[in-house]
Design an enzyme around this catalytic site. Structure first.
Site, mmCIF file in Angstrom:
data_model
loop_
_atom_site.group_PDB
_atom_site.id
_atom_site.type_symbol
_atom_site.label_atom_id
_atom_site.label_comp_id
_atom_site.label_asym_id
_atom_site.label_seq_id
_atom_site.Cartn_x
_atom_site.Cartn_y
_atom_site.Cartn_z
ATOM 1 N N SER A 50 0.801 -1.230 0.000
ATOM 2 C CA SER A 50 0.000 0.000 0.000
ATOM 3 C C SER A 50 0.830 1.275 0.000
ATOM 4 O O SER A 50 0.330 2.338 -0.366
ATOM 5 C CB SER A 50 -0.947 0.010 1.206
ATOM 6 O OG SER A 50 -0.223 -0.150 2.414
ATOM 7 N N ASP A 338 -3.535 8.290 7.332
ATOM 8 C CA ASP A 338 -4.383 7.341 8.050
ATOM 9 C C ASP A 338 -3.482 6.567 9.015
ATOM 10 O O ASP A 338 -2.278 6.833 9.083
ATOM 11 C CB ASP A 338 -5.165 6.438 7.075
ATOM 12 C CG ASP A 338 -4.288 5.445 6.320
ATOM 13 O OD1 ASP A 338 -3.133 5.221 6.722
ATOM 14 O OD2 ASP A 338 -4.770 4.884 5.317
ATOM 15 N N HIS A 341 -0.494 4.924 6.822
ATOM 16 C CA HIS A 341 0.183 5.485 5.651
ATOM 17 C C HIS A 341 0.500 6.965 5.806
ATOM 18 O O HIS A 341 -0.262 7.705 6.430
ATOM 19 C CB HIS A 341 -0.692 5.287 4.408
ATOM 20 C CG HIS A 341 -1.140 3.887 4.212
ATOM 21 N ND1 HIS A 341 -2.410 3.455 4.566
ATOM 22 C CD2 HIS A 341 -0.481 2.806 3.729
ATOM 23 C CE1 HIS A 341 -2.515 2.170 4.294
ATOM 24 N NE2 HIS A 341 -1.366 1.748 3.788
#
Length: 367
Positions: A50, A338, A341
Site C-alpha cells: 500500500s 491514516d 500510511h
C-alpha cells in the site's frame, strides 16, 4: 491565500532549510551512483504494497481500498485514485524525480493500454506481502511472487510486441525496478511468540528468490525500499503504554530483516554482473521524524503520532479511514494520513531526503 495554501508554502520552505539540500556530499560520485541517482531510465516498474499502490486494489475483492474520499483530496483534481494518501506516494515522487510519468496500476489498464505503455507499470497491492499467505484474511491479494508473475506477463504479452529482442533486452536492463514490500508480513503473521530471526530468514528467502526472477527476466537496476518502523505507526502507538510510545520489540524484529536484506544485496552485487541496487533506508528515515529517540516526538510543527483520518482517533478504536470518515483540515500538519500510511507531505519529504542524503538512499557496494 487560504490556511491550507499558506501551510503548504510554509512547510515546503521549512523543509528545504531543515534538509539542507545545499550540503550534498561533493565528492566525485561512483559510477553506480551516477546511474541510479541521475540515470535516464526509459521505464519505472513498481512492485510493493500500500505504500506504493496506485490503484490495483480498486479492482480486487478486498477490504483494503482507498478509492473514496477523503483519500486523494490533494491529488490532481482532488480525486481518490486508490493511493493510500491524501496525494502522491513515494513511487510517484520517484517517477517525477526521474522525469517519468506517474506509473499506472496494472489492473486498471485495458489490453490496448498495456500494449502501448513503455514507461512502466505499477503492480503493487495494498495489504499484501512477501509470503503468499499474507493478507488472505482481508481478501484477494497480489503477493510478491504474483506481482513478478504479472510483470513476466507484461514482457510476454505486451513488451515483446513493441520491441525487437535486442531492444527489449536493453529496455529492461536500463529500466528501474522498485520493490517496497514486507510490512504486512509482520502485521498479519508476526506476534510476540514468533522467533524474529527465523521469521526474517523466511521472508528474506522468498524476497531474494523474486529478485533473482526479476534479474533472470532482464532487470538490472533496483530501488529497494526497506520495511518501515511498524512499531511507531499510529495503529500501534495508539495502543501502547504510555500511549504514543513505539513498540520497540516490533521495531527490533523489523530491523533484523532490514539488516539481513542489506547484507544480502551486497552479496548479490558480486553474484550479478552489471547489476545495481539502490538501498532506501525508509525505516530510519521514518523513525527519524519522531526525534532523537523512538519514544520522543521530535517536531512541534508536525503531528507524528496521530493520523489525519480518522480525525477522531481514540485508543486505536477507529482503525482505518473509511468512506464518510472526517479528515483533519490540514493534512500537511501530519506525518500520517491514516493509521498506516504517510501524508503526501511526508512522502515529498522522503523523496527530498532520499535523493539528497546518502544516509537515506545509497548504492549498495560489495562487501
Amino acid at each position: 491565500m487560504d490556511l491550507h495554501s499558506c501551510l503548504n508554502s510554509y512547510f515546503l520552505l521549512l523543509l528545504l532549510c531543515l534538509l539542507n539540500i545545499t550540503t550534498i556530499n561533493s565528492t566525485k560520485p561512483l559510477e553506480q551512483e551516477t546511474v541510479l541517482f541521475g540515470g535516464n531510465f526509459p521505464a519505472f516498474y513498481v512492485i510493493g504494497d500500500s505504500l506504493v499502490d496506485s490503484g490495483n486494489n480498486n479492482h480486487l475483492t478486498t477490504m483494503v481500498k482507498s478509492n473514496f474520499p477523503p483519500y486523494g483530496s490533494d491529488f490532481e483534481g482532488g480525486k481518490a485514485t486508490g493511493r493510500f494518501s491524501n496525494g502522491k506516494t513515494i513511487a510517484d515522487y520517484i517517477a517525477i524525480y526521474y522525469g517519468l510519468p506517474l506509473v499506472p496500476a496494472y489492473l486498471g489498464l485495458s489490453q490496448e493500454e498495456k500494449n502501448s505503455i513503455s514507461t512502466g507499470i505499477n503492480y503493487a497491492s495494498a495489504g499484501c506481502g512477501i509470503l503468499p499467505q499474507t493478507g488472505r484474511q482481508i481478501g484477494t491479494c497480489l503477493s510478491l511472487s504474483v506481482q513478478v508473475d504479472m510483470f513476466q506477463e507484461t514482457i510476454t504479452n505486451n513488451l515483446k510486441k513493441n520491441f525487437k529482442k535486442s531492444e527489449l533486452r536493453e529496455h529492461l536492463a536500463e529500466s528501474l525496478f522498485m520493490i517496497a514490500i514486507g510490512v504486512n508480513d509482520y502485521t498479519f503473521l508476526f506476534n510476540e511468540t514468533t522467533d524474529a530471526n527465523e521469521f526474517a530468514n523466511k521472508l528474506l528467502h522468498d524476497y531474494l528468490l523474486q529478485i533473482e526472477r526479476l534479474h533472470k527476466l532482464g532487470a538490472r537496476k533496483f530501488f529497494i525500499n526497506n520495511i518501515k518502523p511498524l512499531g511507531c505507526y499510529p495503529n500501534v502507538v495508539a495502543k501502547t503504554v504510555p500511549r504514543g510510545s513505539c513498540n520497540d520489540a516490533l521495531n527490533f524484529a523489523v530491523s533484523i530483516f532490514n539488516t539481513k536484506l542489506r547484507k544480502s544485496l551486497s552479496r548479490m552485487t558480486q553474484k550479478f554482473i552489471k547489476t545495481s541496487f539502490l538501498y532506501s533506508d525508509y525505516y530510519n528515515y521514518m523513525l527519524g521524524l519522531r526525534g532523537p529517540s523512538s519514544n520522543q516526538v521530535g517536531s512541534s510543527l508536525l503531528n507524528v503520532t496521530s493520523p489525519c483520518c480518522p480525525n477522531v482517533y481514540d485508543g486505536g478504536q477507529l482503525t482505518s479511514c473509511k468512506p464518510g470518515s472526517i479528515a483533519c483540515k490540514a493534512p500537511d500538519t501530519h506525518i500520517f494520513f491514516d493509521p498506516f500510511h504517510p501524508t503526501q507531505l511526508a512522502n515529498y519529504m522522503y523523496a527530498i531526503a532520499c535523493f539528497h542524503e546518502r544516509s537515506i538512499c545509497h548504492v549498495i557496494l560489495e562487501d
